[in-house]
Motif scaffolding. Structure first.
Motif, PDB file in Angstrom:
ATOM      1  N   ASN A 184      24.860 -36.523  30.225  1.00 47.82           N
ATOM      2  CA  ASN A 184      23.353 -36.675  30.648  1.00 47.82           C
ATOM      3  C   ASN A 184      22.904 -35.286  30.438  1.00 47.82           C
ATOM      4  OD1 ASN A 184      23.426 -39.318  31.634  1.00 47.82           O
ATOM      5  ND2 ASN A 184      24.364 -38.568  33.410  1.00 47.82           N
ATOM      6  N   SER A 185      22.116 -35.420  29.163  1.00 46.55           N
ATOM      7  CA  SER A 185      21.288 -34.046  28.798  1.00 46.55           C
ATOM      8  C   SER A 185      20.007 -34.166  28.042  1.00 46.55           C
ATOM      9  CB  SER A 185      22.380 -33.068  27.804  1.00 46.55           C
ATOM     10  OG  SER A 185      21.702 -31.905  27.465  1.00 46.55           O
ATOM     11  N   SER A 186      19.010 -33.450  28.432  1.00 50.24           N
ATOM     12  CA  SER A 186      17.698 -33.682  27.517  1.00 50.24           C
ATOM     13  C   SER A 186      17.713 -32.544  26.608  1.00 50.24           C
ATOM     14  CB  SER A 186      16.568 -33.577  28.693  1.00 50.24           C
ATOM     15  OG  SER A 186      16.748 -32.556  29.407  1.00 50.24           O
ATOM     16  N   ALA A 187      18.724 -31.647  26.573  1.00 49.77           N
ATOM     17  CA  ALA A 187      18.784 -30.331  25.808  1.00 49.77           C
ATOM     18  C   ALA A 187      18.361 -30.666  24.145  1.00 49.77           C
ATOM     19  CB  ALA A 187      20.101 -29.579  25.906  1.00 49.77           C
ATOM     20  N   GLU A 188      17.910 -29.733  23.700  1.00 47.48           N
ATOM     21  CA  GLU A 188      17.829 -29.899  22.093  1.00 47.48           C
ATOM     22  C   GLU A 188      19.275 -29.789  21.421  1.00 47.48           C
ATOM     23  OE1 GLU A 188      15.044 -27.150  20.699  1.00 47.48           O
ATOM     24  OE2 GLU A 188      13.377 -27.655  22.084  1.00 47.48           O
ATOM     25  N   SER A 189      19.532 -30.276  20.335  1.00 42.79           N
ATOM     26  CA  SER A 189      20.490 -29.950  19.749  1.00 42.79           C
ATOM     27  C   SER A 189      21.190 -28.443  19.670  1.00 42.79           C
ATOM     28  CB  SER A 189      20.594 -30.576  17.957  1.00 42.79           C
ATOM     29  OG  SER A 189      20.149 -31.875  18.027  1.00 42.79           O
ATOM     30  N   VAL A 190      22.467 -28.410  20.050  1.00 38.38           N
ATOM     31  CA  VAL A 190      23.200 -27.223  20.265  1.00 38.38           C
ATOM     32  C   VAL A 190      24.286 -27.326  19.221  1.00 38.38           C
ATOM     33  CG1 VAL A 190      24.339 -25.637  21.641  1.00 38.38           C
ATOM     34  CG2 VAL A 190      22.283 -26.650  22.459  1.00 38.38           C
ATOM     35  N   ASN A 191      24.486 -26.044  18.325  1.00 39.63           N
ATOM     36  CA  ASN A 191      25.751 -26.034  17.651  1.00 39.63           C
ATOM     37  C   ASN A 191      26.153 -24.603  17.675  1.00 39.63           C
ATOM     38  OD1 ASN A 191      27.528 -26.107  15.431  1.00 39.63           O
ATOM     39  ND2 ASN A 191      26.394 -27.847  14.539  1.00 39.63           N
ATOM     40  N   VAL A 192      26.845 -24.130  18.611  1.00 37.42           N
ATOM     41  CA  VAL A 192      27.347 -22.738  18.680  1.00 37.42           C
ATOM     42  C   VAL A 192      28.918 -22.634  18.639  1.00 37.42           C
ATOM     43  CG1 VAL A 192      25.368 -22.103  19.770  1.00 37.42           C
ATOM     44  CG2 VAL A 192      27.310 -22.963  21.245  1.00 37.42           C
ATOM     45  N   ILE A 193      29.622 -21.488  18.537  1.00 39.88           N
ATOM     46  CA  ILE A 193      31.065 -21.488  18.476  1.00 39.88           C
ATOM     47  C   ILE A 193      31.358 -20.256  19.638  1.00 39.88           C
ATOM     48  CG2 ILE A 193      32.963 -20.572  16.955  1.00 39.88           C
ATOM     49  CD1 ILE A 193      31.361 -21.015  14.585  1.00 39.88           C
ATOM     50  N   VAL A 194      32.212 -20.667  20.621  1.00 37.09           N
ATOM     51  CA  VAL A 194      32.616 -20.122  21.541  1.00 37.09           C
ATOM     52  C   VAL A 194      34.125 -19.554  21.394  1.00 37.09           C
ATOM     53  CG1 VAL A 194      32.719 -19.947  24.276  1.00 37.09           C
ATOM     54  CG2 VAL A 194      31.173 -21.692  23.126  1.00 37.09           C
ATOM     55  N   PRO A 195      34.166 -18.136  21.602  1.00 35.87           N
ATOM     56  CA  PRO A 195      35.631 -17.700  21.289  1.00 35.87           C
ATOM     57  C   PRO A 195      36.715 -18.602  22.214  1.00 35.87           C
ATOM     58  CG  PRO A 195      34.196 -15.855  21.918  1.00 35.87           C
ATOM     59  CD  PRO A 195      33.450 -17.137  21.978  1.00 35.87           C
ATOM     60  N   ALA A 196      37.804 -18.867  21.368  1.00 36.46           N
ATOM     61  CA  ALA A 196      38.680 -19.731  22.058  1.00 36.46           C
ATOM     62  C   ALA A 196      39.365 -19.023  23.433  1.00 36.46           C
ATOM     63  CB  ALA A 196      39.985 -20.048  21.378  1.00 36.46           C
ATOM     64  N   LYS A 197      39.352 -17.753  23.267  1.00 31.05           N
ATOM     65  CA  LYS A 197      39.861 -16.930  24.513  1.00 31.05           C
ATOM     66  C   LYS A 197      39.004 -17.092  25.867  1.00 31.05           C
ATOM     67  CE  LYS A 197      42.410 -13.364  21.628  1.00 31.05           C
ATOM     68  NZ  LYS A 197      42.549 -12.185  21.410  1.00 31.05           N
ATOM     69  N   ALA A 198      37.977 -17.149  25.639  1.00 34.90           N
ATOM     70  CA  ALA A 198      36.897 -17.186  26.638  1.00 34.90           C
ATOM     71  C   ALA A 198      37.015 -18.709  27.569  1.00 34.90           C
ATOM     72  CB  ALA A 198      35.552 -17.121  26.272  1.00 34.90           C
ATOM     73  N   LEU A 199      37.008 -19.572  26.466  1.00 35.15           N
ATOM     74  CA  LEU A 199      37.176 -20.833  27.089  1.00 35.15           C
ATOM     75  C   LEU A 199      38.611 -21.190  27.718  1.00 35.15           C
ATOM     76  CD1 LEU A 199      35.610 -23.252  24.573  1.00 35.15           C
ATOM     77  CD2 LEU A 199      34.616 -22.694  26.609  1.00 35.15           C
ATOM     78  N   ASP A 200      39.608 -20.574  27.224  1.00 31.05           N
ATOM     79  CA  ASP A 200      40.964 -20.579  27.731  1.00 31.05           C
ATOM     80  C   ASP A 200      41.054 -20.103  29.106  1.00 31.05           C
ATOM     81  OD1 ASP A 200      43.740 -21.505  27.752  1.00 31.05           O
ATOM     82  OD2 ASP A 200      44.103 -18.910  27.800  1.00 31.05           O
ATOM     83  N   ALA A 201      40.177 -18.882  29.140  1.00 34.07           N
ATOM     84  CA  ALA A 201      40.240 -18.173  30.637  1.00 34.07           C
ATOM     85  C   ALA A 201      39.498 -19.403  31.460  1.00 34.07           C
ATOM     86  CB  ALA A 201      39.466 -16.865  30.501  1.00 34.07           C
ATOM     87  N   LEU A 202      38.286 -19.875  30.931  1.00 30.15           N
ATOM     88  CA  LEU A 202      37.591 -20.569  31.830  1.00 30.15           C
ATOM     89  C   LEU A 202      38.152 -21.943  32.389  1.00 30.15           C
ATOM     90  CD1 LEU A 202      34.531 -21.328  32.975  1.00 30.15           C
ATOM     91  CD2 LEU A 202      34.258 -22.634  30.713  1.00 30.15           C
ATOM     92  N   SER A 203      38.918 -22.377  31.369  1.00 30.83           N
ATOM     93  CA  SER A 203      39.659 -23.727  31.945  1.00 30.83           C
ATOM     94  C   SER A 203      40.749 -23.414  32.998  1.00 30.83           C
ATOM     95  CB  SER A 203      40.375 -24.369  30.678  1.00 30.83           C
ATOM     96  OG  SER A 203      41.548 -23.586  30.405  1.00 30.83           O
ATOM     97  N   ARG A 204      41.326 -22.170  33.065  1.00 31.66           N
ATOM     98  CA  ARG A 204      42.346 -21.788  34.041  1.00 31.66           C
ATOM     99  C   ARG A 204      41.450 -21.625  35.386  1.00 31.66           C
ATOM    100  NH1 ARG A 204      47.068 -20.675  31.525  1.00 31.66           N
ATOM    101  NH2 ARG A 204      46.793 -20.702  29.166  1.00 31.66           N
TER     102      ARG A 204
END
Length: 376
Positions: A184-204
């Motif tokens: 559920n989002s009213s945001a405009e289209s977004v297309n970005v690249i997030v470092p995998a290391k950052a997402l891995d840390a976040l998921s933990r």
């Protein structure tokens, strides 16, 4: 600064922010953790200039203050203390006195003025999503990202919002993972690249209990902020264009093999015992059933001077039989993040990519390149 906090809470907070401490920091201050009183709590913060992690710990504060201390030494000392109240008292020269029970230490800190300034997100969140959902999405794609920086965009994960759909995608040249989720989002289209290391840390760090994560992308798309309960993760974004992954996904198949996920994963794990000396190559021999009989898939690997091993599994096979080989470690990676009881493997030829999908869930697709077997 003078305060008391529980050892258990402080130790947990330090383990959270330590994920952003670089083991080989180019600047001495980056090997430190910032300690600061803020809003009646103790703030812990660490950064490697690409990733910033902040968390807060409950504390009884007698005197406000701020300092930085060596991350590894301070974390190890706190974790060694008994589970009771810990006194933190800052003296002149940024010397931090730490005491709990019969133990005490004086730790030399560094001037917090030298600690990098962390920008705060002033924009409205781009997206709010359940932590458990985001954690699951990350875990299903992040392992497929490249682990080297030779092509920076492949060391990241595509983060794409298009209408009411969030897509995460990662690829390393040998495999591709794509996960889609309705939002559920009213945001405009977004297309970005997030470092995998950052997402891995976040998921933990998220998903242990029900909560929402607020995700904010700054206007110039250079930074993304993830705000969860008591945890804030800020990461730079990778500049560049992610490959058009839809072109990589085969549009059709010659053979579709449905097999029990757990049995398939365990069979590949056993085959890898023999296959690890041949670049983790695992051969799959697929045979359709005759006149209503159940088909089968044979998982095998050979070690030239040691021997070979194989597992024969029941499978529902649609189309032709055949042989194909994959990197077994890549197969176990993807099968470990699929929760459905059954998984479908779609193949065309020994030299064409294979597609793995959970049965009954069309939101996840994994593409894996085949290996060439000598003397097949």
């Amino acid at each position: 600064m003078k305060l008391w906090c529980l050892q258990e809470n402080l130790s947990r907070g330090l383990s959270v922010v330590s994920r952003a401490v670089s083991p080989r920091a180019t600047l001495p201050i980056l090997g430190n953790i910032l300690l600061a009183t803020e809003g009646g709590r103790l703030k812990l913060q660490a950064t490697n200039l690409e990733l910033v992690i902040t968390t807060w710990v409950g504390a009884d504060i007698e005197r406000e203050g701020v300092t930085t201390v060596p991350a590894r030494l301070f974390t190890e000392f706190i974790s060694s203390l008994p589970n009771e109240k810990v006194l933190l008292e800052l003296n002149e020269g940024h010397k931090l006195h730490v005491a709990a029970g019969h133990s005490a230490a004086d730790i030399h800190g560094m001037d917090p003025e030298d600690f990098p300034t962390v920008p705060s997100a002033s924009e409205e969140p781009t997206l709010r999503i359940d932590a458990e959902v985001l954690k699951g999405m990350i875990e299903q794609v992040v392992f497929a990202a490249a682990t080297d920086d030779s092509r920076p965009v492949l060391a990241g994960v595509l983060f794409k919002i298009d209408g009411d759909k969030l897509t995460l995608a990662a690829a390393d040249g040998f495999r591709l993972s794509v996960k889609e989720q309705s939002i559920n989002s009213s945001a405009e289209s977004v297309n970005v690249i997030v470092p995998a290391k950052a997402l891995d840390a976040l998921s933990r760090l998220i998903g242990d209990h029900e909560e929402q994560v607020e995700i904010t992308i700054n206007p110039n798309k250079s930074q993304i902020v993830f705000q969860a309960e008591n945890i804030n993760v800020i990461s730079r974004l990778i500049d560049g264009n992610f490959p058009n992954y839809s072109q990589i996904i085969p549009k059709q198949y010659v053979t579709r093999t449905v097999v029990h996920t757990k049995e398939f994963r365990e069979a590949i794990t056993r085959a890898l015992i023999f296959g690890r000396d041949s670049s983790n190559a695992v051969k799959l021999t697929i045979s359709p059933g005759d006149e209503g009989d159940t088909g089968k898939i044979v998982v095998s690997a050979t070690a030239a001077e040691v021997g070979s091993g194989s597992d024969s599994l029941e499978a529902t096979v649609e189309g032709e039989g055949g042989q194909i080989a994959f990197n077994g470690r890549y197969l176990t990676d993807v099968l470990s993040v699929i929760e459905s009881d059954q998984v479908a493997l779609e193949t065309q030829s020994p030299n064409s990519p294979g597609v793995i999908r959970p049965v009954g869930n069309g939101s996840y697709t994994h593409v894996i390149m085949p290996m060439h077997l000598v003397g097949r």
